[in-house]
Motif scaffolding. Structure first.
Motif, PDB file in Angstrom:
ATOM      1  N   ARG A   5     -10.559  11.595   5.286  1.00 14.99           N
ATOM      2  CA  ARG A   5     -11.880  10.809   4.898  1.00 14.99           C
ATOM      3  C   ARG A   5     -12.443  11.329   3.643  1.00 14.99           C
ATOM      4  O   ARG A   5     -12.833  10.577   2.625  1.00 14.99           O
ATOM      5  N   VAL A   6     -12.411  12.748   3.402  1.00 14.72           N
ATOM      6  CA  VAL A   6     -12.816  13.384   2.093  1.00 14.72           C
ATOM      7  C   VAL A   6     -11.775  12.718   0.937  1.00 14.72           C
ATOM      8  O   VAL A   6     -12.091  12.378  -0.166  1.00 14.72           O
ATOM      9  N   HIS A   7     -10.511  12.668   1.089  1.00 11.06           N
ATOM     10  CA  HIS A   7      -9.709  11.870   0.211  1.00 11.06           C
ATOM     11  C   HIS A   7     -10.036  10.383  -0.246  1.00 11.06           C
ATOM     12  O   HIS A   7      -9.915  10.261  -1.274  1.00 11.06           O
ATOM     13  N   LEU A   8     -10.163   9.595   0.887  1.00 10.61           N
ATOM     14  CA  LEU A   8     -10.549   8.581   0.557  1.00 10.61           C
ATOM     15  C   LEU A   8     -11.886   8.303  -0.211  1.00 10.61           C
ATOM     16  O   LEU A   8     -12.146   7.352  -0.880  1.00 10.61           O
ATOM     17  N   ASP A   9     -12.790   9.294   0.079  1.00 18.24           N
ATOM     18  CA  ASP A   9     -14.235   9.280  -0.596  1.00 18.24           C
ATOM     19  C   ASP A   9     -13.574   9.595  -2.281  1.00 18.24           C
ATOM     20  O   ASP A   9     -14.320   8.959  -3.106  1.00 18.24           O
ATOM     21  N   GLU A  10     -12.622  10.230  -2.665  1.00 18.50           N
ATOM     22  CA  GLU A  10     -12.578  10.535  -3.960  1.00 18.50           C
ATOM     23  C   GLU A  10     -11.981   9.453  -4.455  1.00 18.50           C
ATOM     24  O   GLU A  10     -11.950   9.063  -5.655  1.00 18.50           O
ATOM     25  N   LEU A  11     -11.003   8.674  -3.718  1.00 19.97           N
ATOM     26  CA  LEU A  11     -10.426   7.564  -4.447  1.00 19.97           C
ATOM     27  C   LEU A  11     -11.533   6.343  -4.420  1.00 19.97           C
ATOM     28  O   LEU A  11     -11.336   5.767  -5.597  1.00 19.97           O
ATOM     29  N   ARG A  12     -12.465   6.384  -3.824  1.00 22.04           N
ATOM     30  CA  ARG A  12     -13.420   5.471  -3.817  1.00 22.04           C
ATOM     31  C   ARG A  12     -14.304   5.644  -5.107  1.00 22.04           C
ATOM     32  O   ARG A  12     -15.044   4.735  -5.906  1.00 22.04           O
ATOM     33  N   ARG A  13     -14.512   6.808  -5.403  1.00 21.13           N
ATOM     34  CA  ARG A  13     -15.000   7.348  -6.701  1.00 21.13           C
ATOM     35  C   ARG A  13     -14.456   6.906  -7.747  1.00 21.13           C
ATOM     36  O   ARG A  13     -14.989   6.406  -8.689  1.00 21.13           O
ATOM     37  N   MET A  14     -13.115   7.116  -7.813  1.00 22.85           N
ATOM     38  CA  MET A  14     -12.357   6.735  -9.014  1.00 22.85           C
ATOM     39  C   MET A  14     -12.328   5.200  -9.156  1.00 22.85           C
ATOM     40  O   MET A  14     -12.672   4.871 -10.580  1.00 22.85           O
ATOM     41  N   ARG A  15     -12.204   4.631  -8.148  1.00 24.02           N
ATOM     42  CA  ARG A  15     -12.298   2.876  -8.385  1.00 24.02           C
ATOM     43  C   ARG A  15     -13.628   2.394  -8.778  1.00 24.02           C
ATOM     44  O   ARG A  15     -13.565   1.394  -9.645  1.00 24.02           O
ATOM     45  N   LYS A  16     -14.624   2.990  -8.386  1.00 23.13           N
ATOM     46  CA  LYS A  16     -16.037   2.826  -8.810  1.00 23.13           C
ATOM     47  C   LYS A  16     -16.074   2.865 -10.475  1.00 23.13           C
ATOM     48  O   LYS A  16     -16.718   2.204 -10.856  1.00 23.13           O
ATOM     49  N   HIS A  29     -11.436  -8.676 -12.620  1.00 19.84           N
ATOM     50  CA  HIS A  29     -10.730  -8.115 -12.070  1.00 19.84           C
ATOM     51  C   HIS A  29     -11.419  -6.788 -11.011  1.00 19.84           C
ATOM     52  O   HIS A  29     -12.580  -6.343 -11.439  1.00 19.84           O
ATOM     53  N   ILE A  30     -10.748  -6.352 -10.114  1.00 18.04           N
ATOM     54  CA  ILE A  30     -11.363  -5.298  -9.275  1.00 18.04           C
ATOM     55  C   ILE A  30     -10.230  -4.293  -8.878  1.00 18.04           C
ATOM     56  O   ILE A  30      -9.214  -4.532  -8.433  1.00 18.04           O
ATOM     57  N   TRP A  31     -10.703  -2.791  -9.124  1.00 18.27           N
ATOM     58  CA  TRP A  31      -9.944  -1.998  -8.841  1.00 18.27           C
ATOM     59  C   TRP A  31      -9.966  -1.435  -7.260  1.00 18.27           C
ATOM     60  O   TRP A  31     -11.314  -1.319  -6.798  1.00 18.27           O
ATOM     61  N   LEU A  32      -8.913  -1.197  -6.514  1.00  9.90           N
ATOM     62  CA  LEU A  32      -8.994  -0.741  -5.179  1.00  9.90           C
ATOM     63  C   LEU A  32      -8.100   0.451  -5.122  1.00  9.90           C
ATOM     64  O   LEU A  32      -7.244   0.807  -6.238  1.00  9.90           O
ATOM     65  N   GLY A  33      -8.158   1.065  -3.987  1.00  6.29           N
ATOM     66  CA  GLY A  33      -7.549   2.365  -3.847  1.00  6.29           C
ATOM     67  C   GLY A  33      -7.878   3.042  -2.519  1.00  6.29           C
ATOM     68  O   GLY A  33      -9.074   2.969  -2.250  1.00  6.29           O
ATOM     69  N   GLY A  34      -7.155   3.540  -1.879  1.00 10.11           N
ATOM     70  CA  GLY A  34      -7.593   4.298  -0.570  1.00 10.11           C
ATOM     71  C   GLY A  34      -7.471   3.144   0.585  1.00 10.11           C
ATOM     72  O   GLY A  34      -6.447   2.547   0.900  1.00 10.11           O
ATOM     73  N   ASP A  35      -8.547   3.108   1.213  1.00  5.94           N
ATOM     74  CA  ASP A  35      -8.732   2.280   2.020  1.00  5.94           C
ATOM     75  C   ASP A  35      -9.365   0.783   1.739  1.00  5.94           C
ATOM     76  O   ASP A  35      -9.915   0.728   0.678  1.00  5.94           O
ATOM     77  N   LYS A  36      -9.186  -0.089   2.520  1.00  7.17           N
ATOM     78  CA  LYS A  36      -9.815  -1.431   2.051  1.00  7.17           C
ATOM     79  C   LYS A  36     -10.246  -2.005   3.403  1.00  7.17           C
ATOM     80  O   LYS A  36      -9.958  -1.662   4.619  1.00  7.17           O
ATOM     81  N   GLU A  37     -11.145  -3.215   3.266  1.00  6.32           N
ATOM     82  CA  GLU A  37     -11.676  -3.904   4.367  1.00  6.32           C
ATOM     83  C   GLU A  37     -10.841  -5.116   4.822  1.00  6.32           C
ATOM     84  O   GLU A  37     -10.740  -5.953   3.914  1.00  6.32           O
ATOM     85  N   ASN A  38     -10.538  -5.370   6.040  1.00  8.18           N
ATOM     86  CA  ASN A  38      -9.916  -6.565   6.275  1.00  8.18           C
ATOM     87  C   ASN A  38     -10.864  -7.623   6.553  1.00  8.18           C
ATOM     88  O   ASN A  38     -12.028  -7.427   6.625  1.00  8.18           O
ATOM     89  N   ALA A  39     -10.510  -8.901   7.106  1.00 13.09           N
ATOM     90  CA  ALA A  39     -11.329 -10.045   7.347  1.00 13.09           C
ATOM     91  C   ALA A  39     -12.513  -9.741   8.361  1.00 13.09           C
ATOM     92  O   ALA A  39     -13.446 -10.379   8.290  1.00 13.09           O
ATOM     93  N   SER A  40     -12.129  -8.892   9.238  1.00 16.40           N
ATOM     94  CA  SER A  40     -13.088  -8.577  10.341  1.00 16.40           C
ATOM     95  C   SER A  40     -14.040  -7.313  10.171  1.00 16.40           C
ATOM     96  O   SER A  40     -14.873  -6.959  10.828  1.00 16.40           O
ATOM     97  N   GLY A  41     -13.847  -6.960   8.941  1.00 13.57           N
ATOM     98  CA  GLY A  41     -14.910  -5.817   8.475  1.00 13.57           C
ATOM     99  C   GLY A  41     -14.050  -4.200   8.745  1.00 13.57           C
ATOM    100  O   GLY A  41     -15.074  -3.393   8.601  1.00 13.57           O
TER     101      GLY A  41
END
Length: 412
Positions: free
Chosen positions: A189-200, A227-239
């Motif tokens: 969860r910490v790692h995914l937060d780091e990737l979230r900051r990068m893509r922002k 275009h949108i940068w993604l990385g780490g986790d993503k959201e599916n169609a059900s949220g």
């Protein structure tokens, strides 16, 4: 290995809670090699403990996979069962999740004609087109994970005695997935937060293009508007948030289909459907591969580029620092799911529609009009080095460093 059973259980729990993020009442499909039986059993256990409605396991075997080419008819090479793809489509449409222990043997199809492998791959890609659209648009939760097999460990750890290779591979798998942490789920969860900051930061920059420079590489990659940068986790169609590949260290987006120019050289071998390609390069003009070289596996690379019209265009651009956990192991894993997370990379073929604003709802023609590429294939290849520099061109025409000497020049 010390505490191996406990670490194996932690790994199984991790991929259920973070990878597919299974929710109560969901069905789960697990695709796994027979050699990974112990891990598969634990995954099934953890899935039911998380509230799974039903878990189905589809076992795979290298000898069986190769048997089609060694003993099958010509017709069997061009056949892929539509009943199986129909099952996959219904599975997704009913809200299921997929967990795939993906560990292809890099030498599985050694000695098989490149044309036969290409024909079989094309038949599968055509049959699975609708299912792959669900994958690339994030319609459901799916996750690719890794676990040792004897053939894969023998390739990666050929420098070790045979009886030490599988243990060494397990050690690597646990390290790159943070399993040795006291609480791997919390560490992720910490790692995914780091990737979230990068893509922002990258999304806020809104670059027009990326310019790459390294030995054998001089490449400009335009990025489409929206275009949108993604990385780490993503959201599916059900949220539901999920992690498509474990491990993951990348942030990625789509290139402008016709906006790639220059030459790029690979830095790691590539496993194409069980055939190895190495020391290769591409020259692009107006987005298209107009020339290529390969010292190993040239014929397999040629067949890949002939798969369809979109196979000669790029569908993904991804950034990974050279000083990163997987890269620092200083080991080639001959597995794209790991090697791509040790290196900046590009991908031939289809883009991920979710890498552009409102992309998941676009038709193929609409996606191409927005600058995305469509193809039966999506094949990542690695280009990262310790001397790689990348500049970002901004909307006002100014240029700023993104990577210097293989690592981030941006601050997150």
């Amino acid at each position: 290995m010390e505490n191996f059973e406990r670490n194996l259980e932690k790994y199984a729990e991790l991929v259920i809670k973070i990878g597919v993020n299974l929710t109560s009442g969901q069905d789960l499909l697990v695709e796994a090699p027979y050699e990974c039986l112990d891990l598969t059993r634990l995954i099934v256990q953890k899935a039911y403990e998380a509230g799974a409605n039903f878990v189905h396991v589809h076992f795979q075997d290298d000898v069986i996979s190769r048997s089609k080419f060694d003993h099958g008819t010509e017709a069997s090479v061009d056949y892929y069962p539509t009943w199986y793809t129909t099952m996959l489509e219904r599975f997704v449409e009913n809200g299921g999740a997929l967990l795939n222990i993906k560990v292809p043997n890099p030498d599985l199809y050694e000695g098989i004609e490149a044309a036969k492998i290409s024909r079989n791959s094309k038949a599968a890609a055509k049959a699975r087109a609708k299912y792959q659209h669900y994958v690339r648009t994030g319609a459901f939760s799916w996750c690719l994970i890794k676990a040792p097999t004897e053939a894969w460990a023998a390739k990666v750890y050929a420098d070790l005695p045979a009886d030490q290779r599988v243990s060494a591979m397990w050690d690597a798998v646990f390290k790159i997935n943070r399993v040795y942490e006291e609480d791997p789920v919390a560490a992720w969860r910490v790692h995914l937060d780091e990737l979230r900051r990068m893509r922002k930061v990258l999304n806020d920059r809104g670059y027009k293009a990326l310019c790459y420079r390294a030995e054998g590489t001089d490449l400009r990659v335009a990025l489409p508007e929206g275009h949108i940068w993604l990385g780490g986790d993503k959201e599916n169609a059900s949220g539901i948030r999920y992690v498509a590949n474990m491990p993951t260290e990348e942030v990625f987006t789509m290139p402008e289909r016709t906006g790639v120019r220059g030459t790029v050289t690979s830095t790691k071998p590539l496993n194409i459907n069980g055939a190895l390609v190495d020391r290769f390069s591409f020259t692009f003009d107006e987005g298209k591969v107009v020339d290529f070289t390969a010292e190993v596996g040239y014929e397999h690379l040629a067949k890949l580029l002939e798969m369809d019209e979109g196979a000669r265009y790029l569908g993904e651009v991804a950034l990974v620092p050279f000083d990163s956990p997987i890269s620092n192991l200083n080991r080639i894993f001959y597995n794209t799911g790991i090697d791509e997370n040790a290196s900046c990379h590009l991908a031939l073929g289809s883009c991920y529609p979710i890498n552009i604003k409102d992309g998941a709802s676009l038709t193929n023609d609409e996606l191409k009009a927005r600058g995305g590429n469509t193809s039966l294939i999506h094949v990542d290849f690695m280009i990262g080095t310790a001397d790689l520099d990348i500049d970002g061109e901004l909307a006002d025409g100014s240029v700023e460093p993104i990577f210097r000497a293989g690592n981030w020049a941006l601050t997150f």
